[in-house]
Each structure stands twice: as structure tokens, then as C-alpha cells.
Design an enzyme around this catalytic site. Structure first.
Site, PDB file in Angstrom:
ATOM      1  N   ASN A  12       6.569  -5.158  -4.847  1.00  0.00           N
ATOM      2  CA  ASN A  12       6.959  -3.638  -4.152  1.00  0.00           C
ATOM      3  C   ASN A  12       6.454  -3.428  -2.750  1.00  0.00           C
ATOM      4  OD1 ASN A  12       7.794  -0.821  -3.619  1.00  0.00           O
ATOM      5  ND2 ASN A  12       6.498  -0.156  -5.438  1.00  0.00           N
ATOM      6  N   TRP A  13       7.267  -3.450  -1.631  1.00  0.00           N
ATOM      7  CA  TRP A  13       6.768  -3.520  -0.284  1.00  0.00           C
ATOM      8  C   TRP A  13       6.698  -1.955   0.034  1.00  0.00           C
ATOM      9  CZ3 TRP A  13       9.940  -7.907   2.520  1.00  0.00           C
ATOM     10  CH2 TRP A  13       9.857  -9.021   1.975  1.00  0.00           C
ATOM     11  N   LYS A  14       7.222  -1.263  -0.842  1.00  0.00           N
ATOM     12  CA  LYS A  14       6.915   0.396  -0.483  1.00  0.00           C
ATOM     13  C   LYS A  14       7.731   0.572   1.011  1.00  0.00           C
ATOM     14  CE  LYS A  14       3.433   0.943  -4.035  1.00  0.00           C
ATOM     15  NZ  LYS A  14       2.079   1.480  -4.252  1.00  0.00           N
ATOM     16  N   HIS A  98       8.998   5.107  -9.824  1.00  0.00           N
ATOM     17  CA  HIS A  98       7.434   4.838  -9.537  1.00  0.00           C
ATOM     18  C   HIS A  98       6.715   5.986  -9.352  1.00  0.00           C
ATOM     19  CE1 HIS A  98       4.201   3.515  -7.075  1.00  0.00           C
ATOM     20  NE2 HIS A  98       4.626   2.296  -7.350  1.00  0.00           N
ATOM     21  N   GLU A 100       4.731   7.007  -7.316  1.00  0.00           N
ATOM     22  CA  GLU A 100       4.711   7.713  -5.846  1.00  0.00           C
ATOM     23  C   GLU A 100       5.838   8.658  -5.925  1.00  0.00           C
ATOM     24  OE1 GLU A 100       4.484   4.215  -3.659  1.00  0.00           O
ATOM     25  OE2 GLU A 100       2.260   4.146  -4.562  1.00  0.00           O
ATOM     26  N   GLU A 170       2.158   1.087 -15.130  1.00  0.00           N
ATOM     27  CA  GLU A 170       1.296   1.009 -13.999  1.00  0.00           C
ATOM     28  C   GLU A 170       0.507   2.599 -14.140  1.00  0.00           C
ATOM     29  OE1 GLU A 170       3.128  -0.933 -10.439  1.00  0.00           O
ATOM     30  OE2 GLU A 170       4.044   1.040 -10.367  1.00  0.00           O
ATOM     31  N   GLY A 176      -3.112   1.225  -5.744  1.00  0.00           N
ATOM     32  CA  GLY A 176      -3.683   1.140  -4.311  1.00  0.00           C
ATOM     33  C   GLY A 176      -5.070   1.351  -4.347  1.00  0.00           C
ATOM     34  N   SER A 216      -3.248  -2.648  -8.478  1.00  0.00           N
ATOM     35  CA  SER A 216      -3.992  -3.624  -7.952  1.00  0.00           C
ATOM     36  C   SER A 216      -4.167  -5.125  -8.394  1.00  0.00           C
ATOM     37  CB  SER A 216      -5.606  -2.870  -7.968  1.00  0.00           C
ATOM     38  OG  SER A 216      -5.556  -1.690  -7.200  1.00  0.00           O
ATOM     39  N   GLY A 237       2.054  -4.111  -5.172  1.00  0.00           N
ATOM     40  CA  GLY A 237       2.068  -3.499  -4.161  1.00  0.00           C
ATOM     41  C   GLY A 237       1.572  -4.290  -2.972  1.00  0.00           C
TER      42      GLY A 237
HETATM   43  P1  PGA Z   1      -0.600  -1.866  -5.820  1.00  0.00           P
HETATM   44  O1  PGA Z   1       0.704  -1.204  -6.036  1.00  0.00           O
HETATM   45  O2  PGA Z   1      -0.623  -3.392  -5.997  1.00  0.00           O
HETATM   46  O3  PGA Z   1      -0.932  -1.772  -4.250  1.00  0.00           O
HETATM   47  O4  PGA Z   1      -2.030  -1.243  -6.679  1.00  0.00           O
HETATM   48  C1  PGA Z   1       1.396  -1.296  -7.154  1.00  0.00           C
HETATM   49  C2  PGA Z   1       2.627  -0.262  -7.320  1.00  0.00           C
HETATM   50  O5  PGA Z   1       2.475   0.712  -7.102  1.00  0.00           O
HETATM   51  O6  PGA Z   1       3.759  -0.961  -7.819  1.00  0.00           O
END
Ligand code: PGA
Length: 254
Positions: A12-14, A98, A100, A170, A176, A216, A237
Site C-alpha cells: 500500500n504505497w499510500k 483503510h 486512514e 490492521e 506506521g 509495521s 505500508g
Molecule cells: P505500515 O502501514 O506497514 O507502514 O505500518 C500498513 C498499512 O497502513 O497498510
């Protein structure tokens, strides 16, 4: 690794990577991962890089995902992207709900269920994200939160659609932050999610659905996480933004 379900590992490159940067990354991944058959590999670039990445992975084992999609097919919805537009770029998967988007765009379970139905109506596969916050975990609410999110976000899906749906667990406190759920915490949550799916659909369906862990994930913890019986892949991520770390996560999971 001998798994009951085929692993699916998605990056997931966001909101990272211009189209040119995305191309560099995916070219590197193609070289590193050309021989991998044991894992379904998915990259989810921002919308603006879908075209470039799509053309470049045509002849590869890497599949394309999007990070969001509108619940509507066409019309006056400024800033939104419809299924038909994603299909032009051979997108196969769409991340939905997600944390976010739940947090910043205030996406509700009801909206996510509408989006999931739209994704299936277009013969794409949703990756539906669920997870508790730190306060919810510390308050002993994890299972209640997960069950509410699953029942709300997956409402209205048929059994056939559920089999083609991926669930991503998640924990919000692990995204993150560098804090990963312990393998025990992850397996417990995944087994609980599978139990809820069995209640909502049936045992057979629940056994077929792939449940990814996200939060993470890195090369050093991927093997142990993927070795858990109910962990069927990862949604990655930060560590998916570099060739070396994403390729190592995949290699370490096999
Ligand atoms: P992260 O993000 O690997 O940077 O913790 C995962 C995600 O939000 O899909």
C-alpha cells in the site's frame, strides 16, 4: 511455507511516489520477484501512477490494486474514481476502509459495504481493512470493534463474493509506528475474524477467505507472522516503498 490458503502480499504505497518514481520501484520489484509463484503479489500505487505501473507489469507476476474507489459508477462526484476507470488500467484489487480513510475521510462501515458491493459488481476484489485503536485494545474492546466493523463493512455480500474478498487486520496502533502486533496477538485476532466470518456466512466460506495482517510488517518479522495458521498474507505500508524491503518480505514469507 505450507499454507492452507495462498499468501497474498500487497504494498500500500499510500500518497507516495510520482508516476516516474513508481515506475522505478515496480521495475526493481519485477527483477527481484520474477520467479515467485508461491505468493500473490499486489502493488497499490496512487491513482496518478496506475497507468505507468499498469503498462509495465503486463507481462509479470505483479498485480495491480487501487487504494480506494467510489461507491458510484458515474456522474457528478468531484474528485472520485469509479470502478470502470480502474478497470481501464487492469486493476484487480481495491483497498477499502483503510484506517486512514476511516479517520481522515470519516468513512463508515455502511459506506465501506456500499463500496465493497460496487467493487464486486465490477468483478474486482476488495481488500477490506478492519482494526482497533490502542484505546480500544486497552479498554478490552478489540473483539467488539472487529465484529462491528466486519458485520457493517461486509454487509450485503453474497457467499460467492465473500470468498473473493480479502480481509486485512490492521491494528491502528501498529500502523506506521514500528510497533507490530506480536505473532500471538495477530493470530488471536485473525482466528477471531475467521470465527465472525463463519457466523456471518458459514464455516466453509470462512476457511477460504484470506486474511492479511498489516501494521509495521518488515523483512525481520514477516516469516514469523506468515507462519501463523490464520495469517494469509500482509498489507505493507512503509516497507513496500523500497525494492529491497518489499522483496525481502515476500522472499522471507515463502
Ligand atoms: P505500515 O502501514 O506497514 O507502514 O505500518 C500498513 C498499512 O497502513 O497498510
Amino acid at each position: 511455507m505450507n499454507k492452507e490458503r495462498k499468501l497474498i502480499i500487497a504494498g500500500n504505497w499510500k500518497m507516495n511516489k510520482t508516476a516516474a518514481e513508481a515506475l522505478d520501484l515496480v521495475r526493481g520489484l519485477k527483477l527481484e520477484l520474477a520467479n515467485v509463484k508461491e505468493v500473490d503479489i499486489v502493488v497499490c500505487p496512487p491513482f496518478t501512477a496506475l497507468g505507468a505501473v499498469s503498462r509495465d507489469i503486463l507481462d509479470s507476476n505483479i498485480r495491480l490494486g487501487a487504494q480506494n474507489m467510489s461507491e458510484n459508477n458515474v456522474g457528478a462526484f468531484t474528485g472520485e474514481i469509479a470502478a470502470g476507470m480502474l478497470k481501464e488500467f487492469s486493476v484487480r484489487y481495491v483497498i477499502l476502509g483503510h484506517s486512514e480513510r476511516r479517520q481522515y475521510q470519516k468513512e463508515s462501515d455502511a459506506l465501506i459495504s456500499k463500496k465493497a458491493q460496487a467493487v464486486h459488481a465490477a468483478s474486482l476484489k476488495p481488500i477490506v481493512c478492519v482494526g482497533e485503536t490502542l484505546a480500544e485494545r486497552e479498554g478490552g474492546q478489540t473483539e467488539k470493534v472487529l465484529e462491528t466493523q466486519l458485520r457493517g463493512s461486509l454487509a450485503g455480500l453474497s457467499k460467492d463474493q465473500m470468498v473473493e474478498t480479502i480481509v486485512a487486520y490492521e491494528p491502528v496502533w501498529a500502523i506506521g509506528t514500528g510497533k507490530t502486533a506480536s505473532t500471538g496477538q495477530a493470530e488471536l485476532a485473525h482466528a477471531f475474524i475467521r470465527g465472525v466470518l463463519a457466523k456471518m456466512f458459514d464455516e466453509t466460506i470462512a476457511r477460504r477467505v484470506r486474511i492479511q495482517y498489516g501494521g509495521s510488517v518488515k523483512p525481520s518479522n514477516a516469516r514469523e507472522l506468515m507462519s501463523q495458521p490464520d495469517v494469509d498474507g500482509a498489507l505493507v505500508g512503509g516497507a513496500s516503498l523500497e525494492v529491497r524491503s518489499f522483496a525481502d518480505i515476500i522472499r522471507n514469507s515463502i
